[in-house]
Design a protein around this motif. Structure first.
Motif, PDB file in Angstrom:
ATOM      1  N   TRP A 155      52.687  -7.560  39.996  1.00 28.21           N
ATOM      2  CA  TRP A 155      51.644  -7.670  38.982  1.00 28.21           C
ATOM      3  C   TRP A 155      50.935  -9.024  39.007  1.00 28.21           C
ATOM      4  O   TRP A 155      49.727  -9.111  38.791  1.00 28.21           O
ATOM      5  CB  TRP A 155      52.216  -7.380  37.593  1.00 28.21           C
ATOM      6  N   THR A 156      51.650 -10.114  39.293  1.00 23.17           N
ATOM      7  CA  THR A 156      51.029 -11.442  39.298  1.00 23.17           C
ATOM      8  C   THR A 156      49.885 -11.505  40.296  1.00 23.17           C
ATOM      9  O   THR A 156      48.788 -11.980  39.973  1.00 23.17           O
ATOM     10  CB  THR A 156      52.074 -12.526  39.643  1.00 23.17           C
ATOM     11  N   LEU A 165      37.459 -10.358  39.911  1.00 20.10           N
ATOM     12  CA  LEU A 165      36.372  -9.382  39.744  1.00 20.10           C
ATOM     13  C   LEU A 165      35.862  -9.343  38.303  1.00 20.10           C
ATOM     14  O   LEU A 165      35.169  -8.419  37.900  1.00 20.10           O
ATOM     15  CB  LEU A 165      36.856  -7.987  40.166  1.00 20.10           C
ATOM     16  N   ASN A 166      36.239 -10.378  37.540  1.00 20.44           N
ATOM     17  CA  ASN A 166      35.759 -10.544  36.159  1.00 20.44           C
ATOM     18  C   ASN A 166      36.168  -9.395  35.229  1.00 20.44           C
ATOM     19  O   ASN A 166      35.423  -9.025  34.320  1.00 20.44           O
ATOM     20  CB  ASN A 166      34.223 -10.692  36.137  1.00 20.44           C
ATOM     21  N   ILE A 167      37.351  -8.839  35.471  1.00 19.60           N
ATOM     22  CA  ILE A 167      37.900  -7.873  34.525  1.00 19.60           C
ATOM     23  C   ILE A 167      38.205  -8.611  33.226  1.00 19.60           C
ATOM     24  O   ILE A 167      38.678  -9.753  33.241  1.00 19.60           O
ATOM     25  CB  ILE A 167      39.198  -7.234  35.077  1.00 19.60           C
ATOM     26  N   LYS A 168      37.929  -7.994  32.101  1.00 20.92           N
ATOM     27  CA  LYS A 168      38.118  -8.656  30.813  1.00 20.92           C
ATOM     28  C   LYS A 168      39.558  -9.139  30.655  1.00 20.92           C
ATOM     29  O   LYS A 168      40.514  -8.403  30.908  1.00 20.92           O
ATOM     30  CB  LYS A 168      37.766  -7.698  29.669  1.00 20.92           C
ATOM     31  N   ASN A 169      39.665 -10.377  30.193  1.00 27.27           N
ATOM     32  CA  ASN A 169      40.984 -10.987  30.042  1.00 27.27           C
ATOM     33  C   ASN A 169      41.872 -10.189  29.081  1.00 27.27           C
ATOM     34  O   ASN A 169      43.087 -10.058  29.300  1.00 27.27           O
ATOM     35  CB  ASN A 169      40.832 -12.422  29.545  1.00 27.27           C
ATOM     36  N   ASP A 170      41.284  -9.653  28.015  1.00 31.34           N
ATOM     37  CA  ASP A 170      42.063  -8.869  27.040  1.00 31.34           C
ATOM     38  C   ASP A 170      42.685  -7.634  27.673  1.00 31.34           C
ATOM     39  O   ASP A 170      43.814  -7.250  27.330  1.00 31.34           O
ATOM     40  CB  ASP A 170      41.175  -8.447  25.862  1.00 31.34           C
ATOM     41  N   ASP A 171      41.953  -7.011  28.602  1.00 34.30           N
ATOM     42  CA  ASP A 171      42.472  -5.806  29.263  1.00 34.30           C
ATOM     43  C   ASP A 171      43.595  -6.149  30.245  1.00 34.30           C
ATOM     44  O   ASP A 171      44.537  -5.371  30.413  1.00 34.30           O
ATOM     45  CB  ASP A 171      41.341  -5.071  29.998  1.00 34.30           C
ATOM     46  N   ILE A 172      43.482  -7.306  30.899  1.00 36.97           N
ATOM     47  CA  ILE A 172      44.555  -7.757  31.786  1.00 36.97           C
ATOM     48  C   ILE A 172      45.790  -8.115  30.966  1.00 36.97           C
ATOM     49  O   ILE A 172      46.920  -7.747  31.317  1.00 36.97           O
ATOM     50  CB  ILE A 172      44.092  -8.967  32.624  1.00 36.97           C
ATOM     51  N   LEU A 173      45.566  -8.815  29.855  1.00 35.22           N
ATOM     52  CA  LEU A 173      46.669  -9.204  28.976  1.00 35.22           C
ATOM     53  C   LEU A 173      47.356  -7.968  28.385  1.00 35.22           C
ATOM     54  O   LEU A 173      48.581  -7.943  28.221  1.00 35.22           O
ATOM     55  CB  LEU A 173      46.150 -10.110  27.858  1.00 35.22           C
ATOM     56  N   SER A 174      46.566  -6.937  28.088  1.00 35.25           N
ATOM     57  CA  SER A 174      47.118  -5.700  27.532  1.00 35.25           C
ATOM     58  C   SER A 174      48.112  -5.065  28.499  1.00 35.25           C
ATOM     59  O   SER A 174      49.179  -4.597  28.092  1.00 35.25           O
ATOM     60  CB  SER A 174      45.983  -4.714  27.220  1.00 35.25           C
ATOM     61  N   SER A 176      49.789  -6.660  30.853  1.00 33.68           N
ATOM     62  CA  SER A 176      50.952  -7.555  30.921  1.00 33.68           C
ATOM     63  C   SER A 176      51.907  -7.307  29.765  1.00 33.68           C
ATOM     64  O   SER A 176      53.130  -7.218  29.954  1.00 33.68           O
ATOM     65  CB  SER A 176      50.495  -9.021  30.915  1.00 33.68           C
ATOM     66  N   ASN A 177      51.347  -7.205  28.565  1.00 31.37           N
ATOM     67  CA  ASN A 177      52.181  -6.989  27.376  1.00 31.37           C
ATOM     68  C   ASN A 177      52.889  -5.640  27.420  1.00 31.37           C
ATOM     69  O   ASN A 177      54.072  -5.524  27.073  1.00 31.37           O
ATOM     70  CB  ASN A 177      51.337  -7.091  26.106  1.00 31.37           C
ATOM     71  N   ASN A 178      52.156  -4.612  27.841  1.00 29.12           N
ATOM     72  CA  ASN A 178      52.759  -3.276  27.931  1.00 29.12           C
ATOM     73  C   ASN A 178      53.805  -3.197  29.034  1.00 29.12           C
ATOM     74  O   ASN A 178      54.795  -2.462  28.907  1.00 29.12           O
ATOM     75  CB  ASN A 178      51.669  -2.224  28.165  1.00 29.12           C
ATOM     76  N   TYR A 202      49.290   3.564  31.915  1.00 33.87           N
ATOM     77  CA  TYR A 202      48.404   4.413  32.714  1.00 33.87           C
ATOM     78  C   TYR A 202      47.009   4.490  32.088  1.00 33.87           C
ATOM     79  O   TYR A 202      46.007   4.580  32.799  1.00 33.87           O
ATOM     80  CB  TYR A 202      48.986   5.822  32.863  1.00 33.87           C
ATOM     81  N   ALA A 203      46.945   4.425  30.771  1.00 32.99           N
ATOM     82  CA  ALA A 203      45.650   4.516  30.085  1.00 32.99           C
ATOM     83  C   ALA A 203      44.730   3.342  30.412  1.00 32.99           C
ATOM     84  O   ALA A 203      43.505   3.427  30.227  1.00 32.99           O
ATOM     85  CB  ALA A 203      45.878   4.594  28.571  1.00 32.99           C
ATOM     86  N   ILE A 204      45.305   2.239  30.911  1.00 29.87           N
ATOM     87  CA  ILE A 204      44.495   1.049  31.219  1.00 29.87           C
ATOM     88  C   ILE A 204      43.825   1.174  32.588  1.00 29.87           C
ATOM     89  O   ILE A 204      42.793   0.548  32.845  1.00 29.87           O
ATOM     90  CB  ILE A 204      45.385  -0.217  31.153  1.00 29.87           C
ATOM     91  N   ILE A 205      44.362   2.012  33.468  1.00 31.46           N
ATOM     92  CA  ILE A 205      43.816   2.141  34.829  1.00 31.46           C
ATOM     93  C   ILE A 205      42.331   2.505  34.830  1.00 31.46           C
ATOM     94  O   ILE A 205      41.524   1.828  35.482  1.00 31.46           O
ATOM     95  CB  ILE A 205      44.636   3.153  35.653  1.00 31.46           C
ATOM     96  N   PRO A 206      41.892   3.562  34.115  1.00 26.47           N
ATOM     97  CA  PRO A 206      40.458   3.879  34.144  1.00 26.47           C
ATOM     98  C   PRO A 206      39.590   2.784  33.511  1.00 26.47           C
ATOM     99  O   PRO A 206      38.414   2.648  33.860  1.00 26.47           O
ATOM    100  CB  PRO A 206      40.364   5.188  33.346  1.00 26.47           C
TER     101      PRO A 206
END
Length: 306
Positions: A155-156, A165-174, A176-178, A202-206
């Motif tokens: 994951w790291t 690729l400028n993916i939103k930090n909140d979505d990356i953090l989400s 990590s937390n999950n 899995y819901a974060i993939i799309p």
């Protein structure tokens, strides 16, 4: 005359700058495409690990057979057995009473170890693994723990690529937390909580695909699979009505996928998946778990081939 020289010099400078700028842009776009290709492979890696753990929680195979270790035969023992069994070397596979086929790895490339000058051989059974025979409560937690740790280790690197690729930090953090929550739930061997964590991941993939790719086809396909997994997780609590709602959402996203299919091979798998989605709804109406698992297995195998 001087003015003419300056003009020629200026034109040359402009041409050189244009060439350099163009090369930089091409290199930059090429770098982005390379990173996107890498991310696509990493997303697929995440998907396979999540699905592997999800299926393992109910012993659902994506293959109808599994290779099981039966016993280890010492080299000397094997030699004695071979001399007393005549021409057994011609029959490396035998039918057992339960319809299983067994094979000795003595003459093939399966793992062996040296012991006192003799080679030890491991004997395996190729055992049939069908949905109707599965035992949902016999969970291979060691496999799930190993898979989760592999995903956590990877994951790291994946996270760094997502940031590039400028993916939103909140979505990356989400994610990590999950992922942390998943590992804690697996450590406690809490099946229900582990299933919920897997569905959340899995819901974060799309969501990631939406941000780094313009491929609506791929995004909608992942949303379809995410809702199928949600229905699978809800089965643990016998929430049949909520399962129907999730499959209905899966159908809505899959209708968008159907409009995006171009290749003939994809069209075949798409048509089968469309039919299997409808069959899954019928299985939910009948409220039979094993029947649902059969539909889920066939559906997800097809969806992965689109």
């Amino acid at each position: 005359m001087k003015n003419k020289k300056y003009l020629i010099l200026l034109i040359c400078v402009v041409i050189i700058l244009a060439i350099v700028f163009g090369a930089v842009m091409v290199f930059s776009n090429s770098g982005d495409d390379t990173t996107k290709d890498k991310i696509k492979e990493e997303i697929y890696y995440i998907e396979t690990k999540l699905l592997g753990m999800t299926n393992a929680l109910n012993n659902i195979p994506f293959s109808n057979s599994v290779l099981l270790e039966q016993n280890t035969i010492k080299g000397q023992e094997k030699s004695n057995n071979s001399s007393s069994s005549g021409s057994s070397s011609q029959g490396s596979e035998e039918k057992s009473q339960g319809g299983e086929s067994s094979s000795s790895s003595g003459g093939d490339s399966s793992g062996s170890s040296e012991s006192g000058g003799d080679t030890d051989y491991t004997k395996y059974n190729v055992q049939s693994k069908n949905i109707l025979n599965i035992k949902e409560n016999e969970i291979d937690w060691n496999y799930i723990k190993n898979t989760a740790e592999l995903l956590h280790t990877s994951w790291t690197t994946i996270m760094i690529d997502l940031h590039s690729l400028n993916i939103k930090n909140d979505d990356i953090l989400s994610f990590s937390n999950n992922l942390d929550a998943l590992i804690l739930n697996i450590e406690r061997e809490d099946k229900r909580a582990t299933l919920n964590s897997l569905a959340s991941l899995y819901a974060i993939i799309p969501i990631y695909i939406n941000q780094y790719s313009n491929d609506n086809y791929e995004e909608n396909l992942e949303y379809t699979k995410a809702h199928i997994i949600n229905s699978y997780v809800l089965l643990e609590d016998d929430k049949w009505e909520d399962m129907q709602k999730e499959v209905t959402k899966a159908q809505e996203y899959f209708n968008l996928v159907i409009n995006s299919v171009n290749t003939k091979s994809s069209q075949i798998f798409t048509n089968k998946t469309y039919i299997l989605l409808n069959e899954m709804k019928n299985a939910i109406n009948l409220k039979d778990k094993k029947l649902y698992y059969m539909k889920y297995k066939n559906l997800m195998e097809n969806a992965l081939n689109i």
